[in-house]
Design a protein around this motif. Structure first.
Motif, PDB file in Angstrom:
ATOM      1  N   ARG A 112      25.368  42.141  50.412  1.00 25.61           N
ATOM      2  CA  ARG A 112      26.223  41.357  51.307  1.00 25.61           C
ATOM      3  C   ARG A 112      27.517  40.885  50.647  1.00 25.61           C
ATOM      4  N   GLN A 113      27.487  40.676  49.337  1.00 20.10           N
ATOM      5  CA  GLN A 113      28.646  40.101  48.652  1.00 20.10           C
ATOM      6  C   GLN A 113      29.523  41.118  47.920  1.00 20.10           C
ATOM      7  N   PHE A 114      28.943  42.238  47.497  1.00 20.79           N
ATOM      8  CA  PHE A 114      29.699  43.185  46.675  1.00 20.79           C
ATOM      9  C   PHE A 114      29.429  44.628  47.077  1.00 20.79           C
ATOM     10  N   VAL A 115      30.444  45.471  46.842  1.00 20.24           N
ATOM     11  CA  VAL A 115      30.275  46.921  46.881  1.00 20.24           C
ATOM     12  C   VAL A 115      30.656  47.377  45.484  1.00 20.24           C
ATOM     13  N   ILE A 116      29.840  48.240  44.895  1.00 14.00           N
ATOM     14  CA  ILE A 116      30.172  48.742  43.563  1.00 14.00           C
ATOM     15  C   ILE A 116      30.190  50.268  43.593  1.00 14.00           C
ATOM     16  N   TYR A 117      31.266  50.829  43.068  1.00 16.32           N
ATOM     17  CA  TYR A 117      31.399  52.281  42.926  1.00 16.32           C
ATOM     18  C   TYR A 117      31.222  52.607  41.452  1.00 16.32           C
ATOM     19  N   VAL A 118      30.441  53.644  41.162  1.00 13.52           N
ATOM     20  CA  VAL A 118      30.178  54.053  39.781  1.00 13.52           C
ATOM     21  C   VAL A 118      30.572  55.522  39.633  1.00 13.52           C
ATOM     22  N   LEU A 119      31.366  55.805  38.609  1.00 11.08           N
ATOM     23  CA  LEU A 119      31.777  57.183  38.323  1.00 11.08           C
ATOM     24  C   LEU A 119      31.447  57.511  36.872  1.00 11.08           C
TER      25      LEU A 119
ATOM     26  N   LYS B  39      42.823  39.838  50.341  1.00 11.17           N
ATOM     27  CA  LYS B  39      43.391  38.572  50.809  1.00 11.17           C
ATOM     28  C   LYS B  39      42.520  37.914  51.872  1.00 11.17           C
ATOM     29  N   LYS B  40      41.612  38.695  52.460  1.00 11.28           N
ATOM     30  CA  LYS B  40      40.682  38.131  53.445  1.00 11.28           C
ATOM     31  C   LYS B  40      39.777  37.085  52.806  1.00 11.28           C
ATOM     32  N   ILE B  41      39.587  37.198  51.508  1.00  9.34           N
ATOM     33  CA  ILE B  41      38.670  36.305  50.794  1.00  9.34           C
ATOM     34  C   ILE B  41      39.267  34.917  50.629  1.00  9.34           C
ATOM     35  N   GLY B  42      40.580  34.829  50.519  1.00  5.67           N
ATOM     36  CA  GLY B  42      41.208  33.521  50.375  1.00  5.67           C
ATOM     37  C   GLY B  42      42.557  33.637  49.715  1.00  5.67           C
ATOM     38  N   LYS B  43      43.107  32.471  49.416  1.00 10.63           N
ATOM     39  CA  LYS B  43      44.406  32.433  48.751  1.00 10.63           C
ATOM     40  C   LYS B  43      44.240  32.816  47.279  1.00 10.63           C
ATOM     41  N   ALA B  44      45.356  32.889  46.567  1.00 13.55           N
ATOM     42  CA  ALA B  44      45.363  33.392  45.191  1.00 13.55           C
ATOM     43  C   ALA B  44      44.391  32.658  44.280  1.00 13.55           C
ATOM     44  N   VAL B  45      44.292  31.345  44.434  1.00  8.35           N
ATOM     45  CA  VAL B  45      43.415  30.559  43.566  1.00  8.35           C
ATOM     46  C   VAL B  45      41.962  31.016  43.717  1.00  8.35           C
ATOM     47  N   VAL B  46      41.533  31.213  44.949  1.00  7.82           N
ATOM     48  CA  VAL B  46      40.155  31.645  45.228  1.00  7.82           C
ATOM     49  C   VAL B  46      39.935  33.064  44.712  1.00  7.82           C
TER      50      VAL B  46
ATOM     51  N   GLN C  57      25.595  50.456  30.881  1.00 10.33           N
ATOM     52  CA  GLN C  57      25.792  51.803  30.338  1.00 10.33           C
ATOM     53  C   GLN C  57      27.271  52.083  30.077  1.00 10.33           C
ATOM     54  N   THR C  58      27.537  52.722  28.943  1.00 10.72           N
ATOM     55  CA  THR C  58      28.913  53.104  28.622  1.00 10.72           C
ATOM     56  C   THR C  58      29.190  54.483  29.221  1.00 10.72           C
ATOM     57  N   GLY C  59      30.440  54.909  29.142  1.00 14.02           N
ATOM     58  CA  GLY C  59      30.800  56.226  29.677  1.00 14.02           C
ATOM     59  C   GLY C  59      30.859  56.253  31.188  1.00 14.02           C
ATOM     60  N   LYS C  60      31.160  55.111  31.788  1.00 10.07           N
ATOM     61  CA  LYS C  60      31.266  55.043  33.244  1.00 10.07           C
ATOM     62  C   LYS C  60      32.436  54.148  33.635  1.00 10.07           C
ATOM     63  N   ASP C  61      32.965  54.404  34.830  1.00  7.74           N
ATOM     64  CA  ASP C  61      33.957  53.517  35.436  1.00  7.74           C
ATOM     65  C   ASP C  61      33.279  52.794  36.590  1.00  7.74           C
ATOM     66  N   TYR C  62      33.515  51.499  36.696  1.00  8.94           N
ATOM     67  CA  TYR C  62      32.946  50.691  37.772  1.00  8.94           C
ATOM     68  C   TYR C  62      34.086  50.050  38.553  1.00  8.94           C
ATOM     69  N   VAL C  63      34.031  50.163  39.881  1.00  3.10           N
ATOM     70  CA  VAL C  63      34.975  49.439  40.727  1.00  3.10           C
ATOM     71  C   VAL C  63      34.144  48.488  41.580  1.00  3.10           C
ATOM     72  N   ILE C  64      34.473  47.207  41.486  1.00  7.49           N
ATOM     73  CA  ILE C  64      33.737  46.185  42.225  1.00  7.49           C
ATOM     74  C   ILE C  64      34.640  45.647  43.321  1.00  7.49           C
ATOM     75  N   ILE C  65      34.136  45.704  44.547  1.00  9.41           N
ATOM     76  CA  ILE C  65      34.865  45.155  45.686  1.00  9.41           C
ATOM     77  C   ILE C  65      34.122  43.919  46.148  1.00  9.41           C
ATOM     78  N   ALA C  66      34.814  42.797  46.163  1.00  7.81           N
ATOM     79  CA  ALA C  66      34.203  41.544  46.602  1.00  7.81           C
ATOM     80  C   ALA C  66      34.351  41.411  48.114  1.00  7.81           C
ATOM     81  N   ARG C  67      33.304  40.928  48.765  1.00 13.29           N
ATOM     82  CA  ARG C  67      33.329  40.699  50.205  1.00 13.29           C
ATOM     83  C   ARG C  67      33.488  39.210  50.492  1.00 13.29           C
ATOM     84  N   VAL C  68      33.784  38.879  51.740  1.00 14.63           N
ATOM     85  CA  VAL C  68      34.146  37.514  52.144  1.00 14.63           C
ATOM     86  C   VAL C  68      33.161  36.420  51.695  1.00 14.63           C
ATOM     87  N   PRO C  69      31.833  36.610  51.782  1.00 15.70           N
ATOM     88  CA  PRO C  69      30.931  35.508  51.405  1.00 15.70           C
ATOM     89  C   PRO C  69      31.094  35.010  49.965  1.00 15.70           C
TER      90      PRO C  69
END
Length: 112
Positions: free
Chosen positions: A26-33, A49-56, A76-88
């Protein structure tokens, strides 16, 4: 985090999105390559920006970086992770963010 451990360029983000696998809760999407030629892992953060202003948004990014810093020996090493935060995430304290992020990381099988 040092610069070499971060994903900053749009091309690098797009590569992870297109070729990587994703896992979400519910809170995060993670992409692993997989990047077998890379001796370390890199993370990229996406906090809309849906999550809030810059401070948040900056606080959320700090929390995520801190979790990766604390867990770096297990990830694990040898991977790239992209974490997308969701509104909650905007209203969560650090311990809740950590618990949720560890949950999604476990589902993605990123721990040794």
């Amino acid at each position: 985090m040092k610069k070499k451990y971060r994903i900053k360029k749009n091309d690098e983000f797009q590569e992870v999105f297109k070729q990587g696998t994703s896992v979400a809760n519910r809170q995060f999407v993670i992409y692993v390559l997989d990047k077998p030629e890379q001796a370390y892992f890199r993370i990229g953060l996406s906090v809309s920006k849906k999550i809030g202003k810059a401070v948040v948004r900056n606080r959320v990014k700090r929390y995520i970086r801190q979790v990766f810093h604390e867990e770096r020996d297990r990830i694990q090493t040898g991977k790239d992770y992209v974490i997308i935060a969701r509104v909650p995430v905007a209203t969560m304290e650090y311990e809740e963010v950590k618990k949720s992020l560890l949950h999604v990381l476990r589902r993605a099988n990123v721990f040794h």
